[in-house]
Motif scaffolding. Structure first.
Motif, PDB file in Angstrom:
ATOM      1  N   GLU A  21       0.834  -1.201   0.000  1.00 39.52           N
ATOM      2  CA  GLU A  21       0.000   0.000   0.000  1.00 39.52           C
ATOM      3  C   GLU A  21       0.867   1.249   0.000  1.00 39.52           C
ATOM      4  N   LEU A  22       1.943   1.215   0.767  1.00 40.28           N
ATOM      5  CA  LEU A  22       2.872   2.347   0.782  1.00 40.28           C
ATOM      6  C   LEU A  22       3.505   2.538  -0.589  1.00 40.28           C
ATOM      7  N   ALA A  23       3.978   1.452  -1.194  1.00 39.88           N
ATOM      8  CA  ALA A  23       4.596   1.547  -2.515  1.00 39.88           C
ATOM      9  C   ALA A  23       3.631   2.146  -3.528  1.00 39.88           C
ATOM     10  N   ALA A  24       2.378   1.703  -3.494  1.00 37.06           N
ATOM     11  CA  ALA A  24       1.391   2.186  -4.462  1.00 37.06           C
ATOM     12  C   ALA A  24       1.071   3.658  -4.237  1.00 37.06           C
ATOM     13  N   GLN A  25       0.920   4.058  -2.974  1.00 33.83           N
ATOM     14  CA  GLN A  25       0.643   5.469  -2.691  1.00 33.83           C
ATOM     15  C   GLN A  25       1.798   6.357  -3.131  1.00 33.83           C
ATOM     16  N   LEU A  26       3.015   5.917  -2.839  1.00 30.19           N
ATOM     17  CA  LEU A  26       4.171   6.720  -3.223  1.00 30.19           C
ATOM     18  C   LEU A  26       4.300   6.834  -4.733  1.00 30.19           C
ATOM     19  N   ALA A  27       4.125   5.723  -5.442  1.00 35.17           N
ATOM     20  CA  ALA A  27       4.221   5.761  -6.905  1.00 35.17           C
ATOM     21  C   ALA A  27       3.146   6.664  -7.494  1.00 35.17           C
ATOM     22  N   HIS A  28       1.935   6.553  -6.963  1.00 39.15           N
ATOM     23  CA  HIS A  28       0.828   7.382  -7.455  1.00 39.15           C
ATOM     24  C   HIS A  28       1.108   8.869  -7.234  1.00 39.15           C
ATOM     25  N   HIS A  29       1.490   9.236  -6.012  1.00 33.27           N
ATOM     26  CA  HIS A  29       1.690  10.654  -5.715  1.00 33.27           C
ATOM     27  C   HIS A  29       2.917  11.218  -6.416  1.00 33.27           C
ATOM     28  N   ALA A  30       3.969  10.413  -6.554  1.00 32.84           N
ATOM     29  CA  ALA A  30       5.124  10.862  -7.328  1.00 32.84           C
ATOM     30  C   ALA A  30       4.728  11.125  -8.774  1.00 32.84           C
ATOM     31  N   GLY A  31       3.868  10.283  -9.309  1.00 33.35           N
ATOM     32  CA  GLY A  31       3.379  10.484 -10.669  1.00 33.35           C
ATOM     33  C   GLY A  31       2.607  11.783 -10.811  1.00 33.35           C
ATOM     34  N   ARG A  32       1.783  12.094  -9.816  1.00 30.08           N
ATOM     35  CA  ARG A  32       1.023  13.351  -9.861  1.00 30.08           C
ATOM     36  C   ARG A  32       1.952  14.559  -9.775  1.00 30.08           C
ATOM     37  N   ILE A  33       2.978  14.447  -8.932  1.00 32.92           N
ATOM     38  CA  ILE A  33       3.965  15.525  -8.831  1.00 32.92           C
ATOM     39  C   ILE A  33       4.643  15.744 -10.180  1.00 32.92           C
ATOM     40  N   LEU A  34       5.003  14.648 -10.833  1.00 31.36           N
ATOM     41  CA  LEU A  34       5.680  14.749 -12.125  1.00 31.36           C
ATOM     42  C   LEU A  34       4.787  15.391 -13.183  1.00 31.36           C
ATOM     43  N   LEU A  35       3.515  15.077 -13.170  1.00 33.46           N
ATOM     44  CA  LEU A  35       2.596  15.709 -14.110  1.00 33.46           C
ATOM     45  C   LEU A  35       2.477  17.204 -13.834  1.00 33.46           C
ATOM     46  N   GLU A  36       2.489  17.580 -12.553  1.00 37.69           N
ATOM     47  CA  GLU A  36       2.428  19.008 -12.205  1.00 37.69           C
ATOM     48  C   GLU A  36       3.684  19.738 -12.665  1.00 37.69           C
ATOM     49  N   VAL A  37       4.840  19.117 -12.476  1.00 37.71           N
ATOM     50  CA  VAL A  37       6.089  19.732 -12.936  1.00 37.71           C
ATOM     51  C   VAL A  37       6.033  19.950 -14.449  1.00 37.71           C
ATOM     52  N   ARG A  38       5.546  18.952 -15.162  1.00 46.62           N
ATOM     53  CA  ARG A  38       5.471  19.056 -16.619  1.00 46.62           C
ATOM     54  C   ARG A  38       4.460  20.109 -17.054  1.00 46.62           C
ATOM     55  N   ALA A  39       3.318  20.166 -16.328  1.00 49.75           N
ATOM     56  CA  ALA A  39       2.258  21.108 -16.696  1.00 49.75           C
ATOM     57  C   ALA A  39       2.620  22.550 -16.355  1.00 49.75           C
ATOM     58  N   SER A  40       3.630  22.767 -15.514  1.00 50.36           N
ATOM     59  CA  SER A  40       3.999  24.122 -15.110  1.00 50.36           C
ATOM     60  C   SER A  40       4.500  24.959 -16.278  1.00 50.36           C
ATOM     61  N   GLY A  41       5.022  24.284 -17.306  1.00 52.57           N
ATOM     62  CA  GLY A  41       5.547  25.002 -18.459  1.00 52.57           C
ATOM     63  C   GLY A  41       6.891  25.666 -18.221  1.00 52.57           C
ATOM     64  N   MET A  42       7.516  25.375 -17.074  1.00 48.19           N
ATOM     65  CA  MET A  42       8.794  25.999 -16.734  1.00 48.19           C
ATOM     66  C   MET A  42       9.996  25.320 -17.393  1.00 48.19           C
ATOM     67  N   PHE A  43       9.789  24.101 -17.857  1.00 51.97           N
ATOM     68  CA  PHE A  43      10.903  23.317 -18.390  1.00 51.97           C
ATOM     69  C   PHE A  43      10.476  22.621 -19.671  1.00 51.97           C
ATOM     70  N   GLU A  44      11.462  22.353 -20.520  1.00 54.29           N
ATOM     71  CA  GLU A  44      11.226  21.595 -21.743  1.00 54.29           C
ATOM     72  C   GLU A  44      12.401  20.657 -21.975  1.00 54.29           C
ATOM     73  N   GLY A  45      12.141  19.529 -22.630  1.00 55.54           N
ATOM     74  CA  GLY A  45      13.197  18.614 -23.032  1.00 55.54           C
ATOM     75  C   GLY A  45      14.010  18.086 -21.870  1.00 55.54           C
ATOM     76  N   LYS A  46      15.352  18.122 -22.001  1.00 49.01           N
ATOM     77  CA  LYS A  46      16.233  17.579 -20.970  1.00 49.01           C
ATOM     78  C   LYS A  46      16.090  18.287 -19.631  1.00 49.01           C
ATOM     79  N   PRO A  47      15.961  19.624 -19.595  1.00 49.45           N
ATOM     80  CA  PRO A  47      15.736  20.280 -18.302  1.00 49.45           C
ATOM     81  C   PRO A  47      14.456  19.807 -17.612  1.00 49.45           C
ATOM     82  N   LEU A  48      13.418  19.494 -18.389  1.00 49.03           N
ATOM     83  CA  LEU A  48      12.190  18.959 -17.805  1.00 49.03           C
ATOM     84  C   LEU A  48      12.463  17.603 -17.169  1.00 49.03           C
ATOM     85  N   GLY A  49      13.195  16.756 -17.871  1.00 48.33           N
ATOM     86  CA  GLY A  49      13.530  15.450 -17.313  1.00 48.33           C
ATOM     87  C   GLY A  49      14.319  15.566 -16.024  1.00 48.33           C
ATOM     88  N   LYS A  50      15.290  16.478 -15.999  1.00 53.98           N
ATOM     89  CA  LYS A  50      16.110  16.661 -14.805  1.00 53.98           C
ATOM     90  C   LYS A  50      15.273  17.184 -13.641  1.00 53.98           C
TER      91      LYS A  50
END
Length: 245
Positions: free
Chosen positions: A5-34
């Protein structure tokens, strides 16, 4: 909360964080990945140290602590598996949160946040494997298809399916979108620990391409090859790999 349950919650919330980082529009390409790698890694590592302070931890994005070698229980994580695909705003990337116990990928979760609605596949919620395709589909890297996989596909009369991250490829076998994932181009423990735990729980064959077990929490984290496939294909694929060696 159980480990899975912990693993699933962490993976889910990390995924949401990553989508927010991507949606921010602050980064593109390699800087977005980093930015995604570093942000998700901070969340996962802080959370695991808070929730499971006595366990070891190995992350692709964290300086390795050799103290983990003395732990029976070691969390092995990849904050963004498929950083290139994440940076290119594709869907075939993943978040891996796995737990190795005494060197065995025992449990875990793989999040696929880029899919519609997000998907988290877990080792504690196995489902029956879907019906296999008549012609086997072999998953390979988009950019560096493993020569063994290409040769095995030719011998089987199979179809090559290019895809991004290792986790996305492994989960495609779980969900019935492919039958075989054969990789020999070089990986590390964090690339396969969580996917192997989930795949095994769903009844798939998981091994090195010589048929030997996948062993985790080693001093050298290089784990260059693996086979994840439907059980009915395992013997034939391993036989062909031996013939091609």
């Amino acid at each position: 909360m159980t480990d899975t349950e912990l693993a699933a919650q962490l993976a889910h919330h990390a995924g949401r964080i990553l989508l927010e980082v991507r949606a921010s529009g602050m980064f593109e390409g390699k800087p977005l990945g980093k930015a995604g790698d570093q942000t998700a890694n901070q969340f996962l590592c802080h959370a695991l140290r808070e929730q499971r302070p006595d366990d070891g931890l190995l992350s692709e994005e964290e300086k390795d602590d050799a103290g983990r070698l003395g732990n029976s229980r070691v969390w092995i994580i990849d904050p963004v598996d498929g950083t290139r695909e994440y940076g290119e705003e594709r869907s075939d990337w993943a978040v891996h949160v796995g737990l190795a116990i005494d060197g065995v990928a025992t449990l875990g979760a793989v999040a696929l946040p880029g899919l519609d609605g997000g998907t988290v596949l877990r080792s504690d919620q196995p489902s029956d494997l879907p019906e296999a395709a008549a012609t086997p589909r072999l998953l390979v890297s988009r950019t560096r298809p493993a020569k063994e996989a290409v040769a095995v596909a030719e011998r089987l009369g199979g179809e090559l399916v290019p895809m991004g991250s290792a986790g996305a490829k492994a989960m495609a076998v779980v969900t019935g979108d492919a039958e075989i994932y054969l990789h020999s181009g070089g990986q590390y423990e964090w690339d396969s620990c969580a996917p192997v735990a989930v795949a095994k729980a769903h009844g798939l064959h998981c091994s090195r391409i010589d048929g030997s077990p996948l062993v985790y929490n080693q001093q050298d984290t290089y784990l260059p090859d693996l086979l994840i496939c439907r059980p009915e294909w395992a013997d034939k694929v391993l036989e062909l790999v031996r013939e091609l060696a």
